[in-house]
Structure formats: C-alpha cells, structure tokens
Design a protein around this motif. Structure first.
Motif, PDB file in Angstrom:
ATOM      1  N   ALA A 173      41.820  39.131  36.772  1.00  0.00           N
ATOM      2  CA  ALA A 173      40.615  39.013  35.951  1.00  0.00           C
ATOM      3  C   ALA A 173      40.737  39.817  34.665  1.00  0.00           C
ATOM      4  O   ALA A 173      40.208  39.417  33.623  1.00  0.00           O
ATOM      5  CB  ALA A 173      39.386  39.470  36.741  1.00  0.00           C
ATOM      6  N   THR A 174      41.442  40.954  34.707  1.00  0.00           N
ATOM      7  CA  THR A 174      41.584  41.763  33.499  1.00  0.00           C
ATOM      8  C   THR A 174      42.380  41.054  32.410  1.00  0.00           C
ATOM      9  O   THR A 174      42.339  41.458  31.252  1.00  0.00           O
ATOM     10  CB  THR A 174      42.265  43.111  33.827  1.00  0.00           C
ATOM     11  N   ARG A 175      43.112  39.993  32.777  1.00  0.00           N
ATOM     12  CA  ARG A 175      43.869  39.222  31.789  1.00  0.00           C
ATOM     13  C   ARG A 175      42.980  38.217  31.055  1.00  0.00           C
ATOM     14  O   ARG A 175      43.382  37.664  30.037  1.00  0.00           O
ATOM     15  CB  ARG A 175      45.029  38.488  32.462  1.00  0.00           C
ATOM     16  N   HIS A 176      41.786  37.965  31.593  1.00  0.00           N
ATOM     17  CA  HIS A 176      40.927  36.917  31.032  1.00  0.00           C
ATOM     18  C   HIS A 176      39.514  37.393  30.714  1.00  0.00           C
ATOM     19  O   HIS A 176      38.705  36.597  30.233  1.00  0.00           O
ATOM     20  CB  HIS A 176      40.839  35.741  32.011  1.00  0.00           C
ATOM     21  N   ALA A 177      39.202  38.647  30.996  1.00  0.00           N
ATOM     22  CA  ALA A 177      37.838  39.137  30.780  1.00  0.00           C
ATOM     23  C   ALA A 177      37.869  40.627  30.503  1.00  0.00           C
ATOM     24  O   ALA A 177      38.813  41.329  30.887  1.00  0.00           O
ATOM     25  CB  ALA A 177      36.969  38.841  32.004  1.00  0.00           C
ATOM     26  N   GLY A 178      36.823  41.107  29.837  1.00  0.00           N
ATOM     27  CA  GLY A 178      36.701  42.529  29.571  1.00  0.00           C
ATOM     28  C   GLY A 178      36.297  43.291  30.816  1.00  0.00           C
ATOM     29  O   GLY A 178      35.632  42.759  31.707  1.00  0.00           O
ATOM     30  N   PRO A 179      36.684  44.570  30.912  1.00  0.00           N
ATOM     31  CA  PRO A 179      36.348  45.374  32.098  1.00  0.00           C
ATOM     32  C   PRO A 179      34.850  45.447  32.372  1.00  0.00           C
ATOM     33  O   PRO A 179      34.422  45.450  33.520  1.00  0.00           O
ATOM     34  CB  PRO A 179      36.921  46.755  31.756  1.00  0.00           C
ATOM     35  N   ALA A 180      34.027  45.517  31.308  1.00  0.00           N
ATOM     36  CA  ALA A 180      32.583  45.627  31.525  1.00  0.00           C
ATOM     37  C   ALA A 180      32.022  44.370  32.178  1.00  0.00           C
ATOM     38  O   ALA A 180      31.158  44.442  33.057  1.00  0.00           O
ATOM     39  CB  ALA A 180      31.876  45.894  30.198  1.00  0.00           C
ATOM     40  N   MET A 181      32.515  43.194  31.769  1.00  0.00           N
ATOM     41  CA  MET A 181      32.046  41.956  32.383  1.00  0.00           C
ATOM     42  C   MET A 181      32.454  41.881  33.853  1.00  0.00           C
ATOM     43  O   MET A 181      31.672  41.499  34.727  1.00  0.00           O
ATOM     44  CB  MET A 181      32.589  40.747  31.610  1.00  0.00           C
TER      45      MET A 181
END
Length: 285
Positions: free
Chosen positions: A74-82
């Motif tokens: 998920a970190t490859r496709h989205a920001g950590p906060a999301m």
C-alpha cells in the motif's frame, strides 16, 4: 495503537527491501524478544491442542503476514496518512463484527459512527494522497488487523498476552521467509527501521494490545485504535515523507470523531472469555 499508526510511515522507508523478507526479519526479532521475556519469567508450560495451534496459525497468516504484505504494498500506491486513516476504522469494525459473532444486533450509535468513519476514509482516499489501488491494499491491511484481534481472543485466557504475541510472530516469520532469496543485508537506515518495527511496533505494541483485549474486551480496547491515523500523520511529518493535505487531516479527524461517537456507550458482555469461549485460567506470563 499510536505505535501501530507510525508503522505506515516507517514501512515507506523500507519499501525497496524484499516485500516478504522485511516483515520476516521484523517478526523474528519480535518473537525472540517476547520468548526471551517468557523464559526469563519462568512461566509454566502451556499444553497446546491442535485446535489451539490453528488459532495461533490463523492470526499469524492473516493478521501478521497478510497485514504486512498489504501494508508494504500500500505504501507504493498511497500516502501513509491515508493508509493510517483506513486502518484507523478498526475500532468501529470490531464494534460491528463483535455483536454479529454473538448473534446480536449492533447498536444504532455504532452504525452511525461507522458511517462517520467511512466518510473520513473516503475523504482521505478520494481527496488525499491515495489511488484506488492503494485504497484496496489498505482495506486488505484493515481486514488483517481485524483478524489479528478477533482470532486471538479464544487463546488469551489460556496463554496470556505474552505468548499470544510471541507464538504468532514466530509462525509469521516462518511463513514469510522464502529462503535466502527474500533476504539481503539491510542498509543502516533499513536496519534502524526494522529495529523500530520489531522492538516497539511488534514486540511492545502487540503485548500491550493483547493485554488490553484481555482486560477490556474488543470494543473498549478498540477505542485506542483511533490513534492509528494520528500516529501516521505525526510520523509522516517527522520523517519528512511529504506534507499532508487538508483532506488527509480532515479524514483522520472524522475517523477519530467516529471512534468517540461509537464507543462512548458501555459495551456490555464484551469481555474476553464470553461469546461462547470458555474462560481458562491465565498463567502469570
């Protein structure tokens, strides 16, 4: 759970490490620490039946191995906060699923709070730093986190929080390790990240979480999962991984508000050992 929230941002710093080898190192380190503590305390041996072993294997495969694969991807496709905001829906999911497993209807307040949390996740995902693929991967991490909590409940009265944290961590390390091809010597920054994830986010946070589940029950302990998006936001800024947008902040606040609304009322009957699970004496571990 504040520590768990920080894992999304820290995991982004090891995104280039083999996706299975990294969590395997983290869990192996955590299991070694927890088992050393169990041995130091000289806790009495606990006999495990085949059913108990399956209950240990289930959270290892879903809540640990599966969760981290989804998280790293998920970190490859989205920001950590999301990611932290989506996983931050855990308390409401536990409050909704818990009554259903006991064949009870969820409270109306909980349903309304779930709508607020869903809105917060949608705001962060649709307007914040995330893609549809990142949303799906984050939801996969959320499912793993739910399994991590609910599948371990029957074993807490028998084994205690230390062993319930240690044994699945050791099993997950074995599941994820695919031979030497999935490992390489980490850089200094990667080693620091693995140390943080293994010692604090896994060994320490897992023990504290299972101890809270044993003492408070799933719904009440789940309240503290509202700290997940807060930890993600703080760590993202602290590590300089990017400036979070207004949508990310609003989404995190909506999730936190939903948690407060949904879990303010008492959770009668939500105590480990109820809901059809016999209570067995807990060893001092």
């Amino acid at each position: 759970m504040l520590l768990v929230g920080t894992s999304a941002a820290v995991s982004a710093t090891i995104a280039d490490y083999p996706v299975l080898g990294g969590p395997a190192l983290r869990y192996a380190l955590a299991a070694a620490i927890l088992l050393a503590v169990v041995r130091h305390r000289r806790s009495p041996r606990a006999g495990l039946t085949p059913r108990d072993f399956l209950f240990l294997l289930a959270p290892a495969a879903t809540g640990l191995a599966g969760f981290n694969i989804f998280l790293v991807e998920a970190t490859r496709h989205a920001g950590p906060a999301m990611i932290g905001t989506v996983v931050g829906a855990l308390p409401i999911v536990l409050a909704l699923v818990g009554p259903l497993t006991e064949r009870r209807r969820p409270a109306a307040r909980t349903v309304g709070a779930g709508a607020v949390v869903t809105l917060g996740a949608a705001v962060a995902a649709g307007l914040g730093g995330g893609s549809p693929h990142g949303v799906l991967l984050s939801l996969g991490a959320l499912v793993g986190e739910v399994a991590f909590s609910l599948l371990a409940l029957p074993l807490l009265p028998l084994l205690g929080p230390l062993r319930v944290a240690a044994y699945p961590a050791a099993l997950a390390a074995g599941i994820l390790l695919e031979g030497t091809d999935s490992l390489r010597l980490p850089t200094l920054s990667e080693a620091a990240a693995f140390g943080y994830l293994g010692v604090l986010v896994t060994a320490t946070a897992f023990f504290l979480w299972y101890d809270a589940l044993r003492r408070l029950g799933a719904a009440r302990a789940g309240l503290f999962a509202g700290l997940v998006p807060v930890g993600a936001l703080v760590t993202t800024v602290a590590l300089g991984l990017g400036e979070e947008g207004l949508a990310d902040v609003v989404g995190a606040l909506l999730v936190a508000a939903g948690v407060v609304i949904g879990l303010r009322q008492p959770a009668p009957g939500d105590v480990t050992g109820r809901a059809g699970h016999p209570v067995r004496r807990v060893p001092r571990a």
